[in-house]
Write a protein that holds these residues in place. Structure first.
Motif, PDB file in Angstrom:
ATOM      1  N   THR A 257       0.847  -1.178   0.000  1.00 25.88           N
ATOM      2  CA  THR A 257       0.000   0.000   0.000  1.00 25.88           C
ATOM      3  C   THR A 257       0.882   1.228   0.000  1.00 25.88           C
ATOM      4  O   THR A 257       1.805   1.324   0.809  1.00 25.88           O
ATOM      5  CB  THR A 257      -0.918   0.023   1.251  1.00 25.88           C
ATOM      6  OG1 THR A 257      -1.723  -1.142   1.232  1.00 25.88           O
ATOM      7  CG2 THR A 257      -1.790   1.262   1.256  1.00 25.88           C
TER       8      THR A 257
ATOM      9  N   ILE B  25       0.146   7.828   0.971  1.00 26.97           N
ATOM     10  CA  ILE B  25       0.064   9.152   0.363  1.00 26.97           C
ATOM     11  C   ILE B  25      -0.770  10.025   1.287  1.00 26.97           C
ATOM     12  O   ILE B  25      -1.831   9.611   1.765  1.00 26.97           O
ATOM     13  CB  ILE B  25      -0.583   9.080  -1.032  1.00 26.97           C
ATOM     14  CG1 ILE B  25       0.207   8.124  -1.925  1.00 26.97           C
ATOM     15  CG2 ILE B  25      -0.671  10.457  -1.659  1.00 26.97           C
ATOM     16  CD1 ILE B  25      -0.429   7.880  -3.270  1.00 26.97           C
TER      17      ILE B  25
ATOM     18  N   THR C  53      -3.426  12.456   2.463  1.00 26.00           N
ATOM     19  CA  THR C  53      -4.732  12.821   1.912  1.00 26.00           C
ATOM     20  C   THR C  53      -4.855  14.335   1.839  1.00 26.00           C
ATOM     21  O   THR C  53      -4.576  15.025   2.821  1.00 26.00           O
ATOM     22  CB  THR C  53      -5.850  12.245   2.795  1.00 26.00           C
ATOM     23  OG1 THR C  53      -5.663  10.842   2.937  1.00 26.00           O
ATOM     24  CG2 THR C  53      -7.214  12.513   2.186  1.00 26.00           C
TER      25      THR C  53
ATOM     26  N   HIS D 263      -5.951   5.814   7.241  1.00 19.10           N
ATOM     27  CA  HIS D 263      -5.157   5.571   6.022  1.00 19.10           C
ATOM     28  C   HIS D 263      -5.159   4.096   5.621  1.00 19.10           C
ATOM     29  O   HIS D 263      -4.101   3.503   5.382  1.00 19.10           O
ATOM     30  CB  HIS D 263      -3.725   6.063   6.207  1.00 19.10           C
ATOM     31  CG  HIS D 263      -3.627   7.533   6.493  1.00 19.10           C
ATOM     32  ND1 HIS D 263      -3.820   8.495   5.526  1.00 19.10           N
ATOM     33  CD2 HIS D 263      -3.396   8.198   7.656  1.00 19.10           C
ATOM     34  CE1 HIS D 263      -3.688   9.701   6.076  1.00 19.10           C
ATOM     35  NE2 HIS D 263      -3.435   9.553   7.365  1.00 19.10           N
TER      36      HIS D 263
ATOM     37  N   PHE E 293      -4.258   8.663  -6.821  1.00 17.57           N
ATOM     38  CA  PHE E 293      -4.856   8.545  -5.494  1.00 17.57           C
ATOM     39  C   PHE E 293      -6.118   9.394  -5.366  1.00 17.57           C
ATOM     40  O   PHE E 293      -7.171   8.907  -4.946  1.00 17.57           O
ATOM     41  CB  PHE E 293      -3.826   8.957  -4.438  1.00 17.57           C
ATOM     42  CG  PHE E 293      -4.380   9.055  -3.054  1.00 17.57           C
ATOM     43  CD1 PHE E 293      -4.575   7.926  -2.282  1.00 17.57           C
ATOM     44  CD2 PHE E 293      -4.722  10.288  -2.514  1.00 17.57           C
ATOM     45  CE1 PHE E 293      -5.099   8.017  -1.002  1.00 17.57           C
ATOM     46  CE2 PHE E 293      -5.243  10.387  -1.237  1.00 17.57           C
ATOM     47  CZ  PHE E 293      -5.428   9.255  -0.486  1.00 17.57           C
ATOM     48  N   GLU E 294      -6.035  10.670  -5.726  1.00 18.25           N
ATOM     49  CA  GLU E 294      -7.172  11.566  -5.538  1.00 18.25           C
ATOM     50  C   GLU E 294      -8.364  11.171  -6.404  1.00 18.25           C
ATOM     51  O   GLU E 294      -9.498  11.129  -5.931  1.00 18.25           O
ATOM     52  CB  GLU E 294      -6.756  13.011  -5.857  1.00 18.25           C
ATOM     53  CG  GLU E 294      -5.840  13.630  -4.822  1.00 18.25           C
ATOM     54  CD  GLU E 294      -5.591  15.099  -5.110  1.00 18.25           C
ATOM     55  OE1 GLU E 294      -6.569  15.810  -5.438  1.00 18.25           O
ATOM     56  OE2 GLU E 294      -4.436  15.531  -5.026  1.00 18.25           O
TER      57      GLU E 294
ATOM     58  N   TYR F 221      -9.952   7.808  -4.977  1.00 22.21           N
ATOM     59  CA  TYR F 221     -10.690   7.920  -3.715  1.00 22.21           C
ATOM     60  C   TYR F 221     -11.871   8.879  -3.816  1.00 22.21           C
ATOM     61  O   TYR F 221     -12.861   8.723  -3.108  1.00 22.21           O
ATOM     62  CB  TYR F 221      -9.748   8.330  -2.579  1.00 22.21           C
ATOM     63  CG  TYR F 221      -9.168   7.123  -1.883  1.00 22.21           C
ATOM     64  CD1 TYR F 221      -9.881   6.470  -0.882  1.00 22.21           C
ATOM     65  CD2 TYR F 221      -7.934   6.609  -2.249  1.00 22.21           C
ATOM     66  CE1 TYR F 221      -9.373   5.357  -0.245  1.00 22.21           C
ATOM     67  CE2 TYR F 221      -7.411   5.486  -1.631  1.00 22.21           C
ATOM     68  CZ  TYR F 221      -8.137   4.856  -0.629  1.00 22.21           C
ATOM     69  OH  TYR F 221      -7.638   3.746  -0.017  1.00 22.21           O
TER      70      TYR F 221
END
Length: 357
Positions: A12, A15, A17, A86, A281-282, A285
Protein backbone atom coordinates in the motif's frame (compact mmCIF):
# COMPACT_ATOMS: atom_id res chain seq x y z
CA UNK A 1 -18.57 -1.00 0.16
CA UNK A 2 -15.41 -0.79 2.20
CA UNK A 3 -12.14 -0.36 0.37
CA UNK A 4 -11.54 -4.11 0.46
CA UNK A 5 -12.47 -4.21 -3.21
CA UNK A 6 -9.81 -1.83 -4.18
CA UNK A 7 -6.45 -3.51 -4.03
CA UNK A 8 -5.19 -6.95 -4.98
CA UNK A 9 -1.59 -6.58 -3.95
CA UNK A 10 0.01 -6.69 -0.51
CA UNK A 11 1.69 -3.28 -0.76
CA UNK A 12 0.00 0.00 0.00
CA UNK A 13 1.40 3.36 -0.95
CA UNK A 14 1.26 5.87 1.87
CA UNK A 15 0.06 9.15 0.36
CA UNK A 16 -1.05 12.12 2.43
CA UNK A 17 -4.73 12.82 1.91
CA UNK A 18 -5.42 16.35 0.59
CA UNK A 19 -7.11 18.70 3.02
CA UNK A 20 -10.13 19.28 0.76
CA UNK A 21 -10.84 15.52 0.80
CA UNK A 22 -10.81 15.47 4.60
CA UNK A 23 -13.19 18.43 4.63
CA UNK A 24 -15.80 17.27 2.13
CA UNK A 25 -15.77 13.60 3.19
CA UNK A 26 -16.09 14.56 6.87
CA UNK A 27 -18.78 17.20 6.32
CA UNK A 28 -20.98 15.07 4.06
CA UNK A 29 -20.71 11.94 6.19
CA UNK A 30 -21.41 13.78 9.45
CA UNK A 31 -24.40 15.55 7.87
CA UNK A 32 -25.82 12.29 6.50
CA UNK A 33 -25.23 10.45 9.78
CA UNK A 34 -26.94 13.07 11.96
CA UNK A 35 -29.86 13.48 9.56
CA UNK A 36 -30.31 9.75 9.01
CA UNK A 37 -29.85 8.67 12.62
CA UNK A 38 -32.24 11.29 13.99
CA UNK A 39 -34.82 10.83 11.23
CA UNK A 40 -34.91 7.03 11.22
CA UNK A 41 -35.01 6.91 15.01
CA UNK A 42 -38.05 9.22 14.91
CA UNK A 43 -39.73 6.96 12.35
CA UNK A 44 -39.25 3.87 14.52
CA UNK A 45 -40.46 5.64 17.67
CA UNK A 46 -43.65 7.08 16.16
CA UNK A 47 -44.61 3.76 14.56
CA UNK A 48 -44.07 1.85 17.80
CA UNK A 49 -45.60 4.52 20.04
CA UNK A 50 -48.77 5.64 18.28
CA UNK A 51 -51.55 3.17 17.57
CA UNK A 52 -52.80 4.90 14.42
CA UNK A 53 -49.30 4.56 12.89
CA UNK A 54 -49.20 0.77 13.27
CA UNK A 55 -50.44 0.01 9.77
CA UNK A 56 -49.11 -2.82 7.62
CA UNK A 57 -47.29 -0.39 5.31
CA UNK A 58 -45.73 1.48 8.23
CA UNK A 59 -44.53 -1.78 9.80
CA UNK A 60 -42.68 -2.43 6.55
CA UNK A 61 -41.28 1.12 6.59
CA UNK A 62 -40.07 0.45 10.13
CA UNK A 63 -37.96 -2.40 8.76
CA UNK A 64 -36.63 -0.06 6.10
CA UNK A 65 -35.60 2.42 8.82
CA UNK A 66 -33.88 -0.38 10.74
CA UNK A 67 -31.94 -1.22 7.59
CA UNK A 68 -30.92 2.42 7.16
CA UNK A 69 -29.80 2.68 10.79
CA UNK A 70 -27.60 -0.40 10.40
CA UNK A 71 -26.02 1.15 7.32
CA UNK A 72 -25.28 4.42 9.10
CA UNK A 73 -24.13 3.09 12.47
CA UNK A 74 -22.03 0.14 11.29
CA UNK A 75 -21.10 0.44 7.61
CA UNK A 76 -20.61 4.21 7.44
CA UNK A 77 -18.69 4.48 10.72
CA UNK A 78 -16.33 1.63 9.83
CA UNK A 79 -15.66 3.15 6.38
CA UNK A 80 -14.82 6.49 8.01
CA UNK A 81 -12.49 4.82 10.51
CA UNK A 82 -10.69 3.17 7.61
CA UNK A 83 -10.49 6.50 5.78
CA UNK A 84 -8.98 8.41 8.71
CA UNK A 85 -6.57 5.59 9.60
CA UNK A 86 -5.16 5.57 6.02
CA UNK A 87 -6.57 2.14 5.08
CA UNK A 88 -5.41 0.47 8.31
CA UNK A 89 -7.96 -1.98 9.72
CA UNK A 90 -8.24 -1.82 13.52
CA UNK A 91 -11.52 -3.70 14.07
CA UNK A 92 -10.24 -7.29 13.85
CA UNK A 93 -10.81 -10.28 11.59
CA UNK A 94 -14.41 -10.95 12.65
CA UNK A 95 -15.66 -7.45 11.80
CA UNK A 96 -13.64 -7.47 8.58
CA UNK A 97 -15.81 -10.41 7.52
CA UNK A 98 -19.06 -9.17 9.05
CA UNK A 99 -19.17 -5.55 7.83
CA UNK A 100 -19.08 -6.31 4.06
CA UNK A 101 -21.66 -9.02 4.77
CA UNK A 102 -23.88 -6.55 6.67
CA UNK A 103 -23.55 -3.89 3.98
CA UNK A 104 -24.76 -6.26 1.27
CA UNK A 105 -27.40 -7.72 3.60
CA UNK A 106 -29.04 -4.34 4.36
CA UNK A 107 -28.93 -3.31 0.68
CA UNK A 108 -30.60 -6.54 -0.45
CA UNK A 109 -33.06 -6.40 2.46
CA UNK A 110 -34.03 -2.82 1.54
CA UNK A 111 -34.77 -3.87 -2.02
CA UNK A 112 -36.85 -6.86 -0.93
CA UNK A 113 -38.74 -4.72 1.61
CA UNK A 114 -39.54 -2.14 -1.07
CA UNK A 115 -40.74 -4.91 -3.36
CA UNK A 116 -43.02 -6.17 -0.58
CA UNK A 117 -44.39 -2.70 0.21
CA UNK A 118 -44.92 -1.86 -3.45
CA UNK A 119 -46.65 -5.14 -4.20
CA UNK A 120 -48.91 -4.57 -1.19
CA UNK A 121 -49.89 -1.12 -2.47
CA UNK A 122 -50.41 -2.48 -5.99
CA UNK A 123 -52.67 -5.21 -4.65
CA UNK A 124 -54.59 -2.78 -2.40
CA UNK A 125 -55.18 -0.24 -5.19
CA UNK A 126 -55.80 -2.54 -8.14
CA UNK A 127 -57.55 -5.43 -6.33
CA UNK A 128 -59.03 -3.88 -3.14
CA UNK A 129 -61.51 -6.67 -2.35
CA UNK A 130 -58.93 -9.46 -2.61
CA UNK A 131 -56.45 -7.31 -0.67
CA UNK A 132 -58.92 -6.77 2.17
CA UNK A 133 -59.44 -10.51 2.61
CA UNK A 134 -55.80 -11.63 2.25
CA UNK A 135 -53.64 -8.86 3.77
CA UNK A 136 -52.85 -9.09 7.49
CA UNK A 137 -50.14 -8.02 9.90
CA UNK A 138 -49.11 -11.63 10.39
CA UNK A 139 -48.45 -12.03 6.68
CA UNK A 140 -46.62 -8.71 6.62
CA UNK A 141 -44.37 -9.79 9.50
CA UNK A 142 -43.70 -13.12 7.79
CA UNK A 143 -42.85 -11.28 4.57
CA UNK A 144 -40.42 -8.95 6.38
CA UNK A 145 -38.78 -11.86 8.22
CA UNK A 146 -38.42 -13.75 4.93
CA UNK A 147 -36.85 -10.65 3.33
CA UNK A 148 -34.20 -10.40 6.05
CA UNK A 149 -33.46 -14.14 5.97
CA UNK A 150 -33.19 -14.29 2.18
CA UNK A 151 -31.04 -11.14 2.12
CA UNK A 152 -28.75 -12.70 4.73
CA UNK A 153 -28.37 -15.89 2.70
CA UNK A 154 -27.61 -13.91 -0.48
CA UNK A 155 -24.87 -11.96 1.32
CA UNK A 156 -23.19 -14.99 2.95
CA UNK A 157 -20.38 -15.36 0.33
CA UNK A 158 -18.89 -12.06 1.50
CA UNK A 159 -18.03 -13.65 4.84
CA UNK A 160 -15.75 -16.08 3.02
CA UNK A 161 -14.33 -13.55 0.57
CA UNK A 162 -13.32 -10.96 3.18
CA UNK A 163 -10.34 -11.26 5.52
CA UNK A 164 -7.54 -9.27 7.09
CA UNK A 165 -3.99 -9.43 5.80
CA UNK A 166 -0.68 -7.69 6.31
CA UNK A 167 0.39 -5.01 3.84
CA UNK A 168 3.39 -2.72 3.68
CA UNK A 169 3.56 0.98 3.06
CA UNK A 170 6.01 1.24 0.17
CA UNK A 171 7.32 4.57 1.46
CA UNK A 172 8.95 3.24 4.64
CA UNK A 173 8.20 -0.51 4.54
CA UNK A 174 5.88 -0.22 7.56
CA UNK A 175 3.65 -3.26 8.04
CA UNK A 176 -0.06 -2.58 8.62
CA UNK A 177 -3.18 -4.72 8.90
CA UNK A 178 -5.73 -4.13 6.16
CA UNK A 179 -9.14 -5.60 5.34
CA UNK A 180 -9.56 -6.98 1.84
CA UNK A 181 -12.36 -8.61 -0.17
CA UNK A 182 -10.60 -10.35 -3.04
CA UNK A 183 -12.84 -10.96 -6.03
CA UNK A 184 -10.64 -12.69 -8.58
CA UNK A 185 -12.03 -16.19 -9.07
CA UNK A 186 -14.63 -16.94 -11.73
CA UNK A 187 -17.37 -17.94 -9.28
CA UNK A 188 -16.85 -14.72 -7.31
CA UNK A 189 -17.27 -12.56 -10.41
CA UNK A 190 -20.34 -14.54 -11.46
CA UNK A 191 -21.76 -14.01 -7.97
CA UNK A 192 -21.26 -10.22 -8.22
CA UNK A 193 -22.99 -10.07 -11.62
CA UNK A 194 -25.87 -12.33 -10.54
CA UNK A 195 -26.37 -10.25 -7.38
CA UNK A 196 -26.49 -7.05 -9.43
CA UNK A 197 -29.07 -8.52 -11.81
CA UNK A 198 -31.18 -10.25 -9.14
CA UNK A 199 -31.16 -7.41 -6.59
CA UNK A 200 -31.03 -4.36 -8.81
CA UNK A 201 -31.92 -4.84 -12.48
CA UNK A 202 -34.88 -7.23 -12.07
CA UNK A 203 -36.41 -5.35 -9.10
CA UNK A 204 -36.10 -2.12 -11.08
CA UNK A 205 -38.24 -3.53 -13.92
CA UNK A 206 -40.72 -5.13 -11.50
CA UNK A 207 -41.19 -1.87 -9.59
CA UNK A 208 -41.53 0.10 -12.84
CA UNK A 209 -44.40 -2.18 -13.89
CA UNK A 210 -46.03 -2.20 -10.43
CA UNK A 211 -46.02 1.59 -10.04
CA UNK A 212 -47.08 2.31 -13.61
CA UNK A 213 -50.12 0.06 -13.10
CA UNK A 214 -50.79 1.49 -9.62
CA UNK A 215 -50.55 5.12 -10.76
CA UNK A 216 -52.79 4.43 -13.76
CA UNK A 217 -55.43 2.89 -11.48
CA UNK A 218 -55.22 5.78 -8.99
CA UNK A 219 -55.63 8.36 -11.77
CA UNK A 220 -58.59 6.47 -13.24
CA UNK A 221 -60.31 6.16 -9.86
CA UNK A 222 -59.61 9.81 -9.05
CA UNK A 223 -61.44 10.96 -12.16
CA UNK A 224 -64.48 8.91 -11.13
CA UNK A 225 -64.53 10.39 -7.63
CA UNK A 226 -63.87 14.02 -8.64
CA UNK A 227 -67.52 14.68 -9.38
CA UNK A 228 -68.79 12.64 -6.45
CA UNK A 229 -70.25 14.35 -3.40
CA UNK A 230 -69.01 11.70 -0.95
CA UNK A 231 -66.38 13.55 1.11
CA UNK A 232 -65.06 10.41 2.80
CA UNK A 233 -64.31 8.80 -0.57
CA UNK A 234 -62.50 11.92 -1.73
CA UNK A 235 -60.39 12.04 1.44
CA UNK A 236 -59.62 8.33 1.12
CA UNK A 237 -58.47 8.84 -2.46
CA UNK A 238 -56.25 11.79 -1.45
CA UNK A 239 -54.67 9.69 1.27
CA UNK A 240 -54.09 6.87 -1.19
CA UNK A 241 -52.52 9.26 -3.71
CA UNK A 242 -50.16 10.66 -1.06
CA UNK A 243 -49.05 7.17 -0.04
CA UNK A 244 -48.42 6.05 -3.61
CA UNK A 245 -46.39 9.20 -4.42
CA UNK A 246 -44.38 8.80 -1.19
CA UNK A 247 -43.51 5.16 -1.91
CA UNK A 248 -42.67 5.97 -5.52
CA UNK A 249 -40.24 8.68 -4.39
CA UNK A 250 -38.59 6.24 -1.96
CA UNK A 251 -38.06 3.72 -4.76
CA UNK A 252 -36.77 6.27 -7.31
CA UNK A 253 -34.30 7.84 -4.88
CA UNK A 254 -33.12 4.44 -3.69
CA UNK A 255 -32.12 3.36 -7.19
CA UNK A 256 -30.61 6.75 -8.03
CA UNK A 257 -28.47 6.85 -4.86
CA UNK A 258 -27.44 3.18 -4.81
CA UNK A 259 -26.76 2.76 -8.55
CA UNK A 260 -23.38 4.61 -8.54
CA UNK A 261 -21.93 2.24 -5.93
CA UNK A 262 -23.20 -0.82 -7.82
CA UNK A 263 -21.51 0.49 -10.97
CA UNK A 264 -18.29 1.24 -9.08
CA UNK A 265 -18.23 -2.31 -7.70
CA UNK A 266 -18.62 -3.83 -11.18
CA UNK A 267 -15.97 -1.46 -12.50
CA UNK A 268 -13.49 -2.43 -9.78
CA UNK A 269 -14.13 -6.13 -10.32
CA UNK A 270 -13.78 -6.19 -14.11
CA UNK A 271 -11.53 -3.24 -14.95
CA UNK A 272 -7.80 -3.67 -15.48
CA UNK A 273 -5.96 -2.70 -12.24
CA UNK A 274 -3.53 -0.57 -14.25
CA UNK A 275 -6.39 1.50 -15.64
CA UNK A 276 -7.71 2.04 -12.13
CA UNK A 277 -4.22 2.92 -10.92
CA UNK A 278 -3.84 5.48 -13.69
CA UNK A 279 -6.53 7.62 -12.01
CA UNK A 280 -4.13 8.41 -9.21
CA UNK A 281 -4.86 8.54 -5.49
CA UNK A 282 -7.17 11.57 -5.54
CA UNK A 283 -9.19 10.51 -8.56
CA UNK A 284 -9.65 6.99 -7.26
CA UNK A 285 -10.69 7.92 -3.72
CA UNK A 286 -12.97 10.75 -4.86
CA UNK A 287 -14.88 8.26 -7.04
CA UNK A 288 -15.16 5.79 -4.16
CA UNK A 289 -16.32 8.37 -1.63
CA UNK A 290 -18.80 10.08 -3.96
CA UNK A 291 -20.45 6.68 -4.48
CA UNK A 292 -20.37 5.98 -0.74
CA UNK A 293 -21.84 9.34 0.24
CA UNK A 294 -24.68 8.86 -2.25
CA UNK A 295 -25.42 5.45 -0.75
CA UNK A 296 -25.42 6.89 2.78
CA UNK A 297 -27.65 9.74 1.57
CA UNK A 298 -30.24 7.12 0.64
CA UNK A 299 -30.25 5.96 4.27
CA UNK A 300 -30.81 9.53 5.47
CA UNK A 301 -33.41 10.82 3.03
CA UNK A 302 -36.40 8.51 3.65
CA UNK A 303 -37.67 10.21 6.85
CA UNK A 304 -37.60 13.53 4.98
CA UNK A 305 -39.76 11.99 2.25
CA UNK A 306 -42.22 10.70 4.87
CA UNK A 307 -42.46 14.19 6.38
CA UNK A 308 -42.97 15.90 3.02
CA UNK A 309 -45.49 13.53 1.43
CA UNK A 310 -47.37 11.98 4.38
CA UNK A 311 -49.70 14.06 6.54
CA UNK A 312 -49.91 11.20 9.09
CA UNK A 313 -46.15 11.03 9.52
CA UNK A 314 -45.88 14.81 9.69
CA UNK A 315 -48.48 14.97 12.46
CA UNK A 316 -46.89 12.04 14.31
CA UNK A 317 -43.43 13.66 14.18
CA UNK A 318 -44.85 16.96 15.45
CA UNK A 319 -46.80 15.22 18.20
CA UNK A 320 -43.72 13.33 19.39
CA UNK A 321 -41.40 16.34 19.33
CA UNK A 322 -43.83 18.79 20.93
CA UNK A 323 -44.93 16.29 23.59
CA UNK A 324 -41.27 15.78 24.49
CA UNK A 325 -40.84 19.54 24.88
CA UNK A 326 -43.95 19.75 27.10
CA UNK A 327 -42.66 16.92 29.29
CA UNK A 328 -39.29 18.63 29.63
CA UNK A 329 -41.00 21.89 30.60
CA UNK A 330 -43.17 20.10 33.16
CA UNK A 331 -40.13 18.45 34.73
CA UNK A 332 -38.27 21.76 34.93
CA UNK A 333 -41.25 23.45 36.59
CA UNK A 334 -41.68 20.58 39.04
CA UNK A 335 -38.02 20.62 40.05
CA UNK A 336 -37.90 24.44 40.44
CA UNK A 337 -39.59 24.44 43.84
CA UNK A 338 -42.47 23.01 45.87
CA UNK A 339 -44.68 26.08 45.61
CA UNK A 340 -44.35 26.32 41.84
CA UNK A 341 -44.94 22.61 41.45
CA UNK A 342 -48.13 22.78 43.54
CA UNK A 343 -49.45 25.72 41.52
CA UNK A 344 -48.68 23.99 38.20
CA UNK A 345 -50.35 20.77 39.35
CA UNK A 346 -53.37 22.73 40.57
CA UNK A 347 -53.73 24.45 37.20
CA UNK A 348 -53.54 21.08 35.40
CA UNK A 349 -56.14 19.52 37.67
CA UNK A 350 -58.40 22.56 37.28
CA UNK A 351 -58.17 22.32 33.51
CA UNK A 352 -59.08 18.63 33.63
CA UNK A 353 -62.06 19.32 35.89
CA UNK A 354 -63.23 22.02 33.48
CA UNK A 355 -62.89 19.71 30.48
CA UNK A 356 -64.69 16.68 31.88
CA UNK A 357 -67.31 18.23 34.11
Amino acid sequence: MNSTYLENGTDTKMISTPLYMYLWVTFMNVAMFITGFFGNTLVIIVILRYKNMKTITNCCLLNLSMSDLLTLTICQTSALMEFFSHDRWILGEALCQMIPFLEILVTHASILIMLGISYGRYFAVCYPLESYSTCSRTRAFMMMASAWIFAGISAMPFIFMSHTETAKFTNDNTEVTVCRTHISQVWQRIFIVVSFIAFFVIPCFILAFVYSKTIYTVITESKKIENATNVSKQNSMKSRQQLVVMLLMIVILFFLFVLPMRIVILWLVFENPRTIGSLGFEGYYNIIWIARVLQYTNSAVNPIIYNVFSVKFRKAFAKLLFSSKRQTRQLSLTSSGGRTAIRYSFVKSSIKETEFH
